[in-house]
Design an enzyme around this catalytic site. Structure first.
Site, PDB file in Angstrom:
ATOM      1  N   CYS A   1       6.015 -29.021  17.549  1.00  0.00           N
ATOM      2  CA  CYS A   1       5.380 -27.999  16.711  1.00  0.00           C
ATOM      3  C   CYS A   1       5.055 -28.550  15.322  1.00  0.00           C
ATOM      4  O   CYS A   1       5.947 -29.039  14.630  1.00  0.00           O
ATOM      5  CB  CYS A   1       6.312 -26.794  16.582  1.00  0.00           C
ATOM      6  SG  CYS A   1       5.657 -25.491  15.518  1.00  0.00           S
TER       7      CYS A   1
ATOM      8  N   THR B   1       7.970 -22.037  10.896  1.00  0.00           N
ATOM      9  CA  THR B   1       9.393 -22.315  11.027  1.00  0.00           C
ATOM     10  C   THR B   1       9.851 -22.243  12.474  1.00  0.00           C
ATOM     11  O   THR B   1       9.140 -21.764  13.346  1.00  0.00           O
ATOM     12  CB  THR B   1      10.234 -21.329  10.189  1.00  0.00           C
ATOM     13  OG1 THR B   1      11.512 -21.900   9.969  1.00  0.00           O
ATOM     14  CG2 THR B   1      10.398 -20.005  10.860  1.00  0.00           C
TER      15      THR B   1
ATOM     16  N   GLY C   1      18.868 -15.706  10.379  1.00  0.00           N
ATOM     17  CA  GLY C   1      17.786 -16.594  10.013  1.00  0.00           C
ATOM     18  C   GLY C   1      16.490 -15.821  10.030  1.00  0.00           C
ATOM     19  O   GLY C   1      16.385 -14.778  10.673  1.00  0.00           O
TER      20      GLY C   1
ATOM     21  N   ALA D   1      10.758 -29.859  16.694  1.00  0.00           N
ATOM     22  CA  ALA D   1      10.161 -30.653  15.605  1.00  0.00           C
ATOM     23  C   ALA D   1       9.227 -31.738  16.135  1.00  0.00           C
ATOM     24  O   ALA D   1       8.264 -32.114  15.467  1.00  0.00           O
ATOM     25  CB  ALA D   1      11.261 -31.269  14.746  1.00  0.00           C
TER      26      ALA D   1
ATOM     27  N   SER E   1       7.265 -20.179  14.836  1.00  0.00           N
ATOM     28  CA  SER E   1       6.190 -20.851  15.568  1.00  0.00           C
ATOM     29  C   SER E   1       6.692 -21.855  16.593  1.00  0.00           C
ATOM     30  O   SER E   1       6.059 -22.051  17.621  1.00  0.00           O
ATOM     31  CB  SER E   1       5.234 -21.531  14.590  1.00  0.00           C
ATOM     32  OG  SER E   1       5.927 -22.465  13.807  1.00  0.00           O
TER      33      SER E   1
ATOM     34  N   LYS F   1      16.643 -21.446   5.528  1.00  0.00           N
ATOM     35  CA  LYS F   1      16.165 -20.216   6.151  1.00  0.00           C
ATOM     36  C   LYS F   1      17.264 -19.452   6.880  1.00  0.00           C
ATOM     37  O   LYS F   1      16.974 -18.520   7.631  1.00  0.00           O
ATOM     38  CB  LYS F   1      15.042 -20.549   7.136  1.00  0.00           C
ATOM     39  CG  LYS F   1      13.886 -21.268   6.475  1.00  0.00           C
ATOM     40  CD  LYS F   1      12.916 -21.772   7.494  1.00  0.00           C
ATOM     41  CE  LYS F   1      11.934 -22.726   6.859  1.00  0.00           C
ATOM     42  NZ  LYS F   1      11.104 -23.369   7.855  1.00  0.00           N
TER      43      LYS F   1
ATOM     44  N   THR G   1       7.137 -27.210  12.296  1.00  0.00           N
ATOM     45  CA  THR G   1       8.585 -27.414  12.350  1.00  0.00           C
ATOM     46  C   THR G   1       8.885 -28.856  11.996  1.00  0.00           C
ATOM     47  O   THR G   1       8.220 -29.762  12.485  1.00  0.00           O
ATOM     48  CB  THR G   1       9.107 -27.102  13.775  1.00  0.00           C
ATOM     49  OG1 THR G   1       8.739 -25.770  14.124  1.00  0.00           O
ATOM     50  CG2 THR G   1      10.608 -27.259  13.865  1.00  0.00           C
TER      51      THR G   1
END
Length: 181
Positions: A169, A11, A55, A166, A134, A43, A172
């Protein structure tokens, strides 16, 4: 130095304080190992009559356990964020059951941003940006650059930072959820 836990993956959560406003957002990807299990997991949560947004990153069941405990601490300490965070961190570090939980929390209010870790740390970054998970370092770098070189709002910075993470990673995605104060 002490024991280092394995990096929490799966995440990206980032929070930003700017101009008296706070925003916290996350991606929606849930993974099990190298497999994407769900694309739209939520989350982030609003707590204590909407005064705080939190979160989580890490194992979902562990994080939800910590969220429940944190909410109870907020109630016990009349919404005093720092006191509740320190008390949770103390419990987390000393309680045999809690010590095994693999998760981190990021919390924002209109004037505070904190990271609460299982090692007993409560961190308040100087720049008002919190990031966990992450993809956190990618989102953090993007947010710092946007804070420094743009006049974007806290919500816009969170959105653009998550989009950047995004793109980089693998844990993500771009199913972004953001809440603001």
């Amino acid at each position: 130095m002490g024991q280092e836990k394995t990096q929490i993956r799966s995440t990206t959560v980032i929070g930003v304080l700017r101009d008296g406003k706070a925003a916290l957002g996350s991606d929606g990807q849930m993974t099990l190992g190298a497999t994407v299990m769900k694309h739209s997991t939520r989350k982030i949560r609003s707590l204590y009559q909407g005064r705080f947004i939190t979160g989580f990153a890490g194992a979902t069941a562990d994080a939800l356990t910590l969220l429940d405990r944190f909410e109870a601490k907020l109630e016990a300490y009349s919404g005093k964020l720092e006191r509740a965070a320190v008390e949770l961190a103390k419990d987390w570090r000393t309680d045999k059951y809690l010590r095994r939980l693999e998760a981190m929390l990021a919390v924002v209010s209109q004037d505070k941003a904190l990271i609460i870790s299982g090692t007993g740390d409560v961190i308040e970054p100087e720049d008002g940006i919190v990031a966990i998970g992450s993809g956190s370092m990618y989102a953090l770098a993007a947010a710092r650059a946007l804070m420094k070189h743009t006049s974007l709002s806290a919500e816009e910075i969170v959105r653009e930072s998550l989009k950047t993470a995004a793109e980089i990673c693998i844990y993500t995605n771009d199913h972004i959820v953001i809440e603001t104060l």
